[in-house]
Scaffold this active site. Structure first.
Site, PDB file in Angstrom:
ATOM      1  N   ASN A  14       0.856  -1.192   0.000  1.00  0.00           N
ATOM      2  CA  ASN A  14       0.000   0.000   0.000  1.00  0.00           C
ATOM      3  C   ASN A  14       0.884   1.231   0.000  1.00  0.00           C
ATOM      4  O   ASN A  14       1.873   1.305   0.735  1.00  0.00           O
ATOM      5  CB  ASN A  14      -0.917   0.025   1.225  1.00  0.00           C
ATOM      6  CG  ASN A  14      -1.810   1.259   1.242  1.00  0.00           C
ATOM      7  OD1 ASN A  14      -1.378   2.342   1.597  1.00  0.00           O
ATOM      8  ND2 ASN A  14      -3.064   1.088   0.867  1.00  0.00           N
ATOM      9  N   SER A  37      -4.708   0.071  -3.098  1.00  0.00           N
ATOM     10  CA  SER A  37      -5.159   1.417  -2.734  1.00  0.00           C
ATOM     11  C   SER A  37      -6.406   1.282  -1.887  1.00  0.00           C
ATOM     12  O   SER A  37      -7.327   0.525  -2.253  1.00  0.00           O
ATOM     13  CB  SER A  37      -5.461   2.240  -3.993  1.00  0.00           C
ATOM     14  OG  SER A  37      -5.841   3.556  -3.643  1.00  0.00           O
ATOM     15  N   GLU A  38      -6.441   1.990  -0.742  1.00  0.00           N
ATOM     16  CA  GLU A  38      -7.512   1.721   0.218  1.00  0.00           C
ATOM     17  C   GLU A  38      -8.901   2.106  -0.257  1.00  0.00           C
ATOM     18  O   GLU A  38      -9.903   1.753   0.370  1.00  0.00           O
ATOM     19  CB  GLU A  38      -7.221   2.371   1.579  1.00  0.00           C
ATOM     20  CG  GLU A  38      -6.996   3.850   1.587  1.00  0.00           C
ATOM     21  CD  GLU A  38      -5.527   4.199   1.634  1.00  0.00           C
ATOM     22  OE1 GLU A  38      -5.169   5.086   2.430  1.00  0.00           O
ATOM     23  OE2 GLU A  38      -4.740   3.618   0.870  1.00  0.00           O
ATOM     24  N   ASN A  39      -8.999   2.841  -1.378  1.00  0.00           N
ATOM     25  CA  ASN A  39     -10.329   3.112  -1.918  1.00  0.00           C
ATOM     26  C   ASN A  39     -10.890   1.929  -2.700  1.00  0.00           C
ATOM     27  O   ASN A  39     -11.996   2.001  -3.234  1.00  0.00           O
ATOM     28  CB  ASN A  39     -10.325   4.377  -2.785  1.00  0.00           C
ATOM     29  CG  ASN A  39      -9.394   4.275  -3.974  1.00  0.00           C
ATOM     30  OD1 ASN A  39      -8.308   3.704  -3.876  1.00  0.00           O
ATOM     31  ND2 ASN A  39      -9.797   4.834  -5.103  1.00  0.00           N
ATOM     32  N   SER A  70     -11.659  -3.578   1.509  1.00  0.00           N
ATOM     33  CA  SER A  70     -10.306  -3.048   1.383  1.00  0.00           C
ATOM     34  C   SER A  70      -9.669  -2.869   2.753  1.00  0.00           C
ATOM     35  O   SER A  70      -8.502  -3.221   2.966  1.00  0.00           O
ATOM     36  CB  SER A  70     -10.338  -1.713   0.629  1.00  0.00           C
ATOM     37  OG  SER A  70      -9.039  -1.186   0.482  1.00  0.00           O
TER      38      SER A  70
END
Length: 227
Positions: free
Chosen positions: A38, A61-63, A103
């Protein structure tokens, strides 16, 4: 922060320092094959642009993206495809999308090999401070606490000094902490350093810079790493 450190920082030759892009490129060379990674908002996002295509590194990607690729060429932009920093990205072969909750389950479940964050300060014991409450322009903590706690490794990418010449490598953080003892390695525009039980160990210096010169502009004690 020692006034002496700030004064010595003024005489540090600017030509020795790497640019932010060069720091990202340097860090990218150290990510092993097959790692799930990440990249934090800001300068760390540039790391994805410098991992060789032939090396399989799976960027998260945390989205909700797994398998994020580098930034697209201007004529190849997909305006629906962005990372957590709202920048346009591409997808690598085999990439997938997921719900935001899934996520973060991936993050909190310990499934990431590495997270790369920016920081205001890193302490010699690995504490990290990468958010602040002192002014309206400073970023909120966001998912950084989850990432710092959930990733197996935490590396920091940042400039060695603030704009006013203060060291970002400190004995103890003075900003609000993001995580305790989480940082394992730091990449700055002057050096690559490991965080060990005995403090910061310098793995690499930019050409022409000595350990003594680096120590002059660093608040925390330094020593050379045993390679």
């Amino acid at each position: 922060m020692s006034a002496n450190v700030k004064e010595k920082a003024k005489s540090l030759p600017a030509c020795k320092a790497l640019s932010r892009v060069q720091i990202a490129e340097r860090l990218a060379r150290d990510i092993p094959e097959g790692w799930y990674v990440n990249l934090g908002i800001g300068a760390p996002l540039q790391v994805a642009d410098y991992v060789p295509v032939e090396r399989e590194v799976i960027f998260h990607s945390e989205n909700g993206i797994l398998g994020m690729g580098p930034a697209p060429a201007p004529d190849k932009i997909n305006r629906w495809l962005i990372n957590a920093g709202k920048q346009y990205v591409t997808l690598r072969t085999g990439a997938s999308y997921m719900h935001h909750a899934d996520s973060f389950a991936l993050i909190r479940g310990g499934h990431l090999d590495l997270c790369v964050l920016g920081a205001f300060q890193v302490a010699e014991n690995g504490d990290i401070a990468n958010w602040a409450t002192t002014n309206d322009s400073a970023p909120a903590v966001g998912g950084a606490m989850d990432l710092a706690a959930g990733a197996r490794q935490l590396w920091v990418l940042m400039e060695h000094l603030t704009k006013t010449g203060e060291s970002r490598l400190v004995r103890r953080c003075t900003y609000p902490l993001t995580a305790l003892g989480a940082v394992k390695r730091v990449y700055t525009n002057l050096a690559v350093l490991d965080v060990t039980a005995d403090g910061f160990a310098v793995r690499e210096l930019v050409p022409g810079l000595t350990l003594d010169a680096l120590q002059d502009v660093t608040d925390a004690p330094l020593r050379m790493a045993k390679m």
